[in-house]
Scaffold this active site. Sequence first.
Site, PDB file in Angstrom:
ATOM      1  N   ARG A  77     -43.748   5.881   4.914  1.00  0.00           N
ATOM      2  CA  ARG A  77     -43.080   7.050   4.340  1.00  0.00           C
ATOM      3  C   ARG A  77     -42.819   8.179   5.338  1.00  0.00           C
ATOM      4  O   ARG A  77     -42.125   9.137   5.036  1.00  0.00           O
ATOM      5  CB  ARG A  77     -43.882   7.575   3.140  1.00  0.00           C
ATOM      6  CG  ARG A  77     -43.708   6.706   1.899  1.00  0.00           C
ATOM      7  CD  ARG A  77     -44.487   7.247   0.729  1.00  0.00           C
ATOM      8  NE  ARG A  77     -45.921   7.053   0.906  1.00  0.00           N
ATOM      9  CZ  ARG A  77     -46.855   7.721   0.237  1.00  0.00           C
ATOM     10  NH1 ARG A  77     -46.505   8.645  -0.645  1.00  0.00           N
ATOM     11  NH2 ARG A  77     -48.134   7.485   0.438  1.00  0.00           N
ATOM     12  N   LYS A 132     -47.950   6.565  12.454  1.00  0.00           N
ATOM     13  CA  LYS A 132     -48.257   7.774  11.680  1.00  0.00           C
ATOM     14  C   LYS A 132     -49.379   8.611  12.287  1.00  0.00           C
ATOM     15  O   LYS A 132     -49.272   9.842  12.383  1.00  0.00           O
ATOM     16  CB  LYS A 132     -48.618   7.416  10.237  1.00  0.00           C
ATOM     17  CG  LYS A 132     -49.018   8.659   9.439  1.00  0.00           C
ATOM     18  CD  LYS A 132     -48.999   8.440   7.961  1.00  0.00           C
ATOM     19  CE  LYS A 132     -50.216   7.693   7.503  1.00  0.00           C
ATOM     20  NZ  LYS A 132     -50.268   7.627   6.032  1.00  0.00           N
ATOM     21  N   GLY A 171     -55.209  -4.327   4.027  1.00  0.00           N
ATOM     22  CA  GLY A 171     -55.902  -3.392   3.152  1.00  0.00           C
ATOM     23  C   GLY A 171     -57.081  -2.718   3.834  1.00  0.00           C
ATOM     24  O   GLY A 171     -57.513  -3.124   4.921  1.00  0.00           O
ATOM     25  N   ASP A 222     -55.387   9.350   8.928  1.00  0.00           N
ATOM     26  CA  ASP A 222     -54.331  10.250   8.448  1.00  0.00           C
ATOM     27  C   ASP A 222     -54.878  11.374   7.570  1.00  0.00           C
ATOM     28  O   ASP A 222     -54.126  12.017   6.852  1.00  0.00           O
ATOM     29  CB  ASP A 222     -53.255   9.449   7.691  1.00  0.00           C
ATOM     30  CG  ASP A 222     -53.787   8.754   6.451  1.00  0.00           C
ATOM     31  OD1 ASP A 222     -55.012   8.734   6.245  1.00  0.00           O
ATOM     32  OD2 ASP A 222     -52.959   8.231   5.677  1.00  0.00           O
ATOM     33  N   GLY A 225     -57.314   6.774  -5.735  1.00  0.00           N
ATOM     34  CA  GLY A 225     -58.274   5.957  -6.462  1.00  0.00           C
ATOM     35  C   GLY A 225     -59.105   6.861  -7.371  1.00  0.00           C
ATOM     36  O   GLY A 225     -59.587   7.905  -6.945  1.00  0.00           O
ATOM     37  N   TYR A 237     -35.292  34.861  41.208  1.00  0.00           N
ATOM     38  CA  TYR A 237     -36.100  33.644  41.275  1.00  0.00           C
ATOM     39  C   TYR A 237     -37.066  33.719  42.448  1.00  0.00           C
ATOM     40  O   TYR A 237     -36.670  34.008  43.579  1.00  0.00           O
ATOM     41  CB  TYR A 237     -35.207  32.400  41.442  1.00  0.00           C
ATOM     42  CG  TYR A 237     -36.008  31.136  41.640  1.00  0.00           C
ATOM     43  CD1 TYR A 237     -36.904  30.704  40.650  1.00  0.00           C
ATOM     44  CD2 TYR A 237     -35.884  30.389  42.799  1.00  0.00           C
ATOM     45  CE1 TYR A 237     -37.666  29.553  40.832  1.00  0.00           C
ATOM     46  CE2 TYR A 237     -36.646  29.225  42.980  1.00  0.00           C
ATOM     47  CZ  TYR A 237     -37.530  28.817  41.999  1.00  0.00           C
ATOM     48  OH  TYR A 237     -38.275  27.687  42.177  1.00  0.00           O
ATOM     49  N   ARG A 246     -24.665  40.154  56.706  1.00  0.00           N
ATOM     50  CA  ARG A 246     -23.477  39.997  55.871  1.00  0.00           C
ATOM     51  C   ARG A 246     -22.308  40.513  56.697  1.00  0.00           C
ATOM     52  O   ARG A 246     -22.498  41.270  57.640  1.00  0.00           O
ATOM     53  CB  ARG A 246     -23.612  40.762  54.560  1.00  0.00           C
ATOM     54  CG  ARG A 246     -23.796  42.239  54.741  1.00  0.00           C
ATOM     55  CD  ARG A 246     -24.023  42.995  53.442  1.00  0.00           C
ATOM     56  NE  ARG A 246     -24.112  44.404  53.743  1.00  0.00           N
ATOM     57  CZ  ARG A 246     -25.021  45.233  53.246  1.00  0.00           C
ATOM     58  NH1 ARG A 246     -25.930  44.801  52.380  1.00  0.00           N
ATOM     59  NH2 ARG A 246     -25.009  46.494  53.585  1.00  0.00           N
TER      60      ARG A 246
HETATM   61  C1  UD1 Z   1     -57.088   4.939  -0.128  1.00  0.00           C
HETATM   62  C2  UD1 Z   1     -58.143   4.518  -1.169  1.00  0.00           C
HETATM   63  C3  UD1 Z   1     -58.026   5.419  -2.394  1.00  0.00           C
HETATM   64  C4  UD1 Z   1     -58.194   6.866  -1.988  1.00  0.00           C
HETATM   65  C5  UD1 Z   1     -57.194   7.236  -0.876  1.00  0.00           C
HETATM   66  C6  UD1 Z   1     -57.514   8.610  -0.347  1.00  0.00           C
HETATM   67  C7  UD1 Z   1     -58.399   2.120  -0.910  1.00  0.00           C
HETATM   68  C8  UD1 Z   1     -58.090   0.777  -1.454  1.00  0.00           C
HETATM   69  N1  UD1 Z   1     -57.913   3.150  -1.546  1.00  0.00           N
HETATM   70  O1  UD1 Z   1     -55.819   4.709  -0.709  1.00  0.00           O
HETATM   71  O2  UD1 Z   1     -59.022   5.064  -3.332  1.00  0.00           O
HETATM   72  O3  UD1 Z   1     -58.005   7.707  -3.103  1.00  0.00           O
HETATM   73  O4  UD1 Z   1     -57.285   6.316   0.222  1.00  0.00           O
HETATM   74  O5  UD1 Z   1     -56.554   9.034   0.596  1.00  0.00           O
HETATM   75  O6  UD1 Z   1     -59.107   2.215   0.071  1.00  0.00           O
HETATM   76  N2  UD1 Z   1     -55.361   1.303   6.700  1.00  0.00           N
HETATM   77  C9  UD1 Z   1     -55.643   0.374   7.669  1.00  0.00           C
HETATM   78  N3  UD1 Z   1     -55.388  -0.922   7.405  1.00  0.00           N
HETATM   79  C10 UD1 Z   1     -54.878  -1.350   6.224  1.00  0.00           C
HETATM   80  C11 UD1 Z   1     -54.600  -0.377   5.243  1.00  0.00           C
HETATM   81  C12 UD1 Z   1     -54.861   0.935   5.512  1.00  0.00           C
HETATM   82  O7  UD1 Z   1     -56.107   0.717   8.755  1.00  0.00           O
HETATM   83  O8  UD1 Z   1     -54.694  -2.547   6.070  1.00  0.00           O
HETATM   84  C13 UD1 Z   1     -55.639   2.710   6.998  1.00  0.00           C
HETATM   85  C14 UD1 Z   1     -54.409   3.563   6.940  1.00  0.00           C
HETATM   86  O9  UD1 Z   1     -53.805   3.652   8.224  1.00  0.00           O
HETATM   87  C15 UD1 Z   1     -54.952   4.897   6.508  1.00  0.00           C
HETATM   88  C16 UD1 Z   1     -56.156   4.523   5.667  1.00  0.00           C
HETATM   89  O10 UD1 Z   1     -56.498   3.202   6.012  1.00  0.00           O
HETATM   90  O11 UD1 Z   1     -55.377   5.671   7.607  1.00  0.00           O
HETATM   91  C17 UD1 Z   1     -55.899   4.623   4.176  1.00  0.00           C
HETATM   92  O12 UD1 Z   1     -54.909   3.692   3.820  1.00  0.00           O
HETATM   93  P1  UD1 Z   1     -53.826   3.997   2.738  1.00  0.00           P
HETATM   94  O13 UD1 Z   1     -52.926   2.835   2.619  1.00  0.00           O
HETATM   95  O14 UD1 Z   1     -53.217   5.315   2.997  1.00  0.00           O
HETATM   96  O15 UD1 Z   1     -54.757   4.050   1.429  1.00  0.00           O
HETATM   97  P2  UD1 Z   1     -54.408   4.770   0.084  1.00  0.00           P
HETATM   98  O16 UD1 Z   1     -53.463   3.951  -0.681  1.00  0.00           O
HETATM   99  O17 UD1 Z   1     -54.044   6.168   0.364  1.00  0.00           O
HETATM  100 CA    CA Z   2     -53.215   7.444   2.268  1.00  0.00          CA
END
Ligand code: UD1
Ligand code: CA
Length: 482
Positions: free
Chosen positions: A24, A31, A91, A115, A150, A390, A464
Site C-alpha cells: 500500500r 516499506k 505470514g 513498520d 487483530g 564565492y 585590468r
Molecule cells: C499484525 C497482527 C495483528 C495486529 C497488527 C498490528 C498477525 C497475524 N496479525 O497484523 O493482530 O493487530 O499486526 O499492527 O500477526 N511481516 C513479515 N513477514 C510476513 C508478514 C509480515 O516480516 O510474512 C512483517 C511485516 O513486514 C510487518 C509486520 O510483520 O512489519 C506485520 O505484518 P502485517 O502484514 O502488517 O500484519 P498486520 O496485518 O498488520
Molecule cells: Ca501492519
Amino acid sequence: MNQTPQNIDSPVDVVVMAAGKGTRMKSSLPKVLHRLGGQSLVLHVVETAVATGARNIVVVTGHGAPEVEAALAAQPLGVVPRFARQVPQLGTGHAVQQAAPQLADDSIVIILSGDVPLIRAETLRALALESAGRKLALLTIELDDPTGYGRIVRAPGSATAPVDRRGDVQAIVEEKDASDAQRAIREIYSGVMAVPSRLLKGWLARLDNRNAQGEFYLTDIVGMATVEGVPVVAQRCSDPLQVAGVNTPGQLAALERAFQRRQADSLMERGVRLADPARFDLRGTLECESDVEIDVNCIFEGSVSLGAGVRVGANCVIANARIEAGAVIHPFTHIEGEKAGVTVGESALVGPFARLRPGARLGAEVHVGNFVEIKNSTLAAGAKANHLAYLGDATVGQRVNYGAGSITANYDGANKHRTIIGDDVHVGSNCVLVAPITVGAGGTIGAGSTITKPTDPQALTVSRARQVSFANWERPKKLPKG
Ligand code: UD1
Ligand code: CA
C-alpha cells in the site's frame, strides 16, 4: 547498552519483522526503509531494541532484503543485528519461525514490527517484566476504530466490562477471520509481544495456515497458550503513537507530523522558543543552549548544535553544523556540513540567502551576506563577505573585506587549489583570485581585477585594462527606412 536491564531476570532477545512488501505504499523502496524524522522506520525500531537492553536482535528480512540489511549494517549500533531471510513471506508466524534458530532458549523474546517506528524502550521493558520469563505478555490498546487489527478476545461475557474487570485473554482473532461480535471489540493487539523463548519455539512449530488469509499467524500462539494454561497478560498502552503502524503514505505523513510535534514540545520544554511548533522539522539531533529562537519553517538535519542566544530566521535548512553563541542566521539560509561540518562563530551574521557548504569555518563576528557561497574555507574573526561572492578552499584572515561579485577560482579543471588572503586585506568588487594564490596582509585588490600572481603586503594591486575615454563620442544612428 548491551546489558540486561535491572529487574528483568532473563536476557532479552528482540525479533524485528521487516520482510513484508508494504504494497500500500505503492513504492519501489521497501516499506521499512521509508523515513520518519529523516531515519528509516526499521532503524527507529532497531535503535529502540538496543535501548531496551537486548542481548541479540534478529531482523527478519524478505522483500528488499539486501537493501534493508545493507541499510542496517551501515549504522553504528550498540548491538550488531543479525538477519534471518524469509522467502517467500507466509505470514508473521512464518517470519518468527525464520528467526527462531538464532534465539537462545533462556531468553525473553520481544517481537516487534519494522513498520511500527515509535514504540518506546520503557514500554518494551515493562512488557518483558510482565512476561517474567513464564507468561505471554501482549501489548494492547483500545481504539475508537479497530478496523484492520487483530482483536483481543477475552473470557465470555466480559469483553464489555470495565477494562480492569475483564476476563482473561483467550485469543487474538484477525479482522478477516472475526465474527461480527468479535469485530465489535475495540481492544486490539498492537503487534508487540514478550514471550519466553522456550515456549515460543514450541508454539511456532505447531502453527498452521488454516485461516482466511492462508497465512501462518503469529497471533495463533495466544490460543495455544490458553489451552496449555500458560498465563496470557495484556498490557495496555495508553499512547496510540507508540503502536501506530505505517501502511500508506498518508499514515507516514501523519506519523511524521506527530513525531515532529513531540520533538518540538520537548525542545520547548527545555526553553527553546519555536515560533510555531507545527512548522518545525528535526531530522536528527538538535542541541540548544539557553535562549535560542527559531522562526517558522526551519529544517534541521543530522547533528546540529546552537549556542546561547542563537537566532534562526524563517525558512532555513541547517545540517551538521555548530552555531556559536549569539550568532544570527537570517532567513532562507542553507547550511550543509555533511561530514566535514560547518561552524559559525560567536555573534556572526549569516544570510539572508547565504549558502555554507562542508568545511566552512566562520570565526567570531564574521558577516556573510546574501548570495554568498562558502566551501571548505576558514574566515577569521571579523571577516566580511556581504554580497554575491564565492569562497572555496580559501583561508581568509581577520577583518578581511571581500567585495561583491568576487570569487576564488579554486578549480583548474583537474585539481583544487587554495587561496590565502592575509589579515586586513580589502578585495574590491568583481575580482577573480586564481588559485593557488596568496594575497599579502593589508593589501588591496582593485575592483575588477583578475589576480594570478602573489601580491605583497600593504600593496594596491590592480589588473585590468586602463580606462580610456573618447571625447564627444557620437553614437550610431538608425538608418532611414526604405
Ligand atoms: C499484525 C497482527 C495483528 C495486529 C497488527 C498490528 C498477525 C497475524 N496479525 O497484523 O493482530 O493487530 O499486526 O499492527 O500477526 N511481516 C513479515 N513477514 C510476513 C508478514 C509480515 O516480516 O510474512 C512483517 C511485516 O513486514 C510487518 C509486520 O510483520 O512489519 C506485520 O505484518 P502485517 O502484514 O502488517 O500484519 P498486520 O496485518 O498488520
Ligand atoms: Ca501492519
